[in-house]
Design a protein around this motif. Structure first.
Motif, PDB file in Angstrom:
ATOM      1  N   VAL A  39       0.830  -1.209   0.000  1.00 28.11           N
ATOM      2  CA  VAL A  39       0.000   0.000   0.000  1.00 28.11           C
ATOM      3  C   VAL A  39       0.863   1.256   0.000  1.00 28.11           C
ATOM      4  O   VAL A  39       0.567   2.218  -0.717  1.00 28.11           O
ATOM      5  N   THR A  40       1.934   1.254   0.763  1.00 32.13           N
ATOM      6  CA  THR A  40       2.755   2.461   0.843  1.00 32.13           C
ATOM      7  C   THR A  40       3.642   2.645  -0.390  1.00 32.13           C
ATOM      8  O   THR A  40       4.011   3.767  -0.700  1.00 32.13           O
ATOM      9  N   ILE A  77      -0.102   3.674  -3.564  1.00 36.68           N
ATOM     10  CA  ILE A  77      -1.405   3.661  -2.905  1.00 36.68           C
ATOM     11  C   ILE A  77      -2.485   3.221  -3.897  1.00 36.68           C
ATOM     12  O   ILE A  77      -2.681   3.844  -4.941  1.00 36.68           O
ATOM     13  N   VAL A 120      -8.350  -1.629  -0.624  1.00 37.95           N
ATOM     14  CA  VAL A 120      -7.600  -2.721  -0.010  1.00 37.95           C
ATOM     15  C   VAL A 120      -8.590  -3.740   0.553  1.00 37.95           C
ATOM     16  O   VAL A 120      -9.583  -3.368   1.184  1.00 37.95           O
ATOM     17  N   CYS A 177      -5.493  -2.173   9.044  1.00 37.49           N
ATOM     18  CA  CYS A 177      -6.514  -1.150   8.806  1.00 37.49           C
ATOM     19  C   CYS A 177      -6.305   0.038   9.743  1.00 37.49           C
ATOM     20  O   CYS A 177      -6.349   1.196   9.307  1.00 37.49           O
ATOM     21  N   LEU A 201      -3.378   2.056   8.556  1.00 35.58           N
ATOM     22  CA  LEU A 201      -3.723   2.836   7.364  1.00 35.58           C
ATOM     23  C   LEU A 201      -4.531   4.073   7.752  1.00 35.58           C
ATOM     24  O   LEU A 201      -4.320   5.156   7.201  1.00 35.58           O
ATOM     25  N   ARG A 202      -5.454   3.917   8.697  1.00 39.50           N
ATOM     26  CA  ARG A 202      -6.290   5.044   9.131  1.00 39.50           C
ATOM     27  C   ARG A 202      -5.477   6.106   9.879  1.00 39.50           C
ATOM     28  O   ARG A 202      -5.877   7.257   9.937  1.00 39.50           O
ATOM     29  N   GLU A 242      -2.422   7.124   9.109  1.00 40.45           N
ATOM     30  CA  GLU A 242      -1.490   7.819   8.215  1.00 40.45           C
ATOM     31  C   GLU A 242      -2.248   8.786   7.305  1.00 40.45           C
ATOM     32  O   GLU A 242      -3.239   8.397   6.689  1.00 40.45           O
ATOM     33  N   ALA A 276      -1.720   9.870   4.327  1.00 40.60           N
ATOM     34  CA  ALA A 276      -1.808   9.467   2.915  1.00 40.60           C
ATOM     35  C   ALA A 276      -2.824   8.359   2.671  1.00 40.60           C
ATOM     36  O   ALA A 276      -3.314   8.197   1.551  1.00 40.60           O
ATOM     37  N   THR A 277      -3.165   7.591   3.716  1.00 39.00           N
ATOM     38  CA  THR A 277      -4.059   6.451   3.525  1.00 39.00           C
ATOM     39  C   THR A 277      -5.292   6.487   4.429  1.00 39.00           C
ATOM     40  O   THR A 277      -6.059   5.531   4.456  1.00 39.00           O
ATOM     41  N   LYS A 278      -5.507   7.583   5.134  1.00 35.73           N
ATOM     42  CA  LYS A 278      -6.602   7.614   6.107  1.00 35.73           C
ATOM     43  C   LYS A 278      -7.981   7.465   5.469  1.00 35.73           C
ATOM     44  O   LYS A 278      -8.910   6.985   6.105  1.00 35.73           O
ATOM     45  N   LEU A 331      -8.445   5.731   2.503  1.00 36.84           N
ATOM     46  CA  LEU A 331      -8.370   4.607   1.577  1.00 36.84           C
ATOM     47  C   LEU A 331      -9.457   3.580   1.915  1.00 36.84           C
ATOM     48  O   LEU A 331      -9.553   3.145   3.066  1.00 36.84           O
TER      49      LEU A 331
END
Length: 124
Positions: free
Chosen positions: A41-42, A45, A49, A64, A67-68, A70, A72-74, A76
């Motif tokens: 993912v990193t 992106i 997912v 999960c 990811l939430r 960060e 950049a991925t919050k 996603l």
């Protein structure tokens, strides 16, 4: 092309998911554990997912939650895929920020419908 990352430690399920999702035209990256999911993912992106909850190294719930946390991925989209179907398990999945929760055994067609629905909600 819409990109997906799938993290599933059962190779048969992972292969089935890759096959079905690629048939639908998705660009799929598949991995077998939580740390590999975070790496995938990193690196690039994806648009969505799919995480197995019970995986070696790091659970799908932990992935999960990470990811939430960060920037950049919050936002996603994340779908959890698991054999854990108790009400408390589902609550835990949504509690860490999952967008959907699919229990095993599952129909590949149902999972595809849920992937399309989650992507539609986020404007993909």
């Amino acid at each position: 092309m819409t990109a997906l990352v799938i993290a599933e430690d059962d190779a048969d399920i992972r292969d089935l998911l890759v096959y079905k999702l690629m048939q639908e035209g998705f660009d799929v990256t598949a991995v077998g554990d939580g740390p590999a999911a975070l790496d995938a993912v990193t690196r690039e992106i994806p648009d969505l997912v799919i995480l197995d909850v019970m995986m070696p190294g790091m659970s799908g719930l932990d992935v999960c939650q990470k990811l939430r946390s960060e920037p950049a991925t919050k936002n996603l989209p994340v779908i959890l895929l698991t054999a854990r179907a108790q009400e408390t398990d589902v609550e835990a999945g949504f509690g860490v920020g999952a967008d959907d929760y699919v229990t095993k055994p599952f129909s590949p067609r149902e999972l595809l419908s849920r992937v399309h629905a989650v992507l539609a909600r986020v404007g993909q």
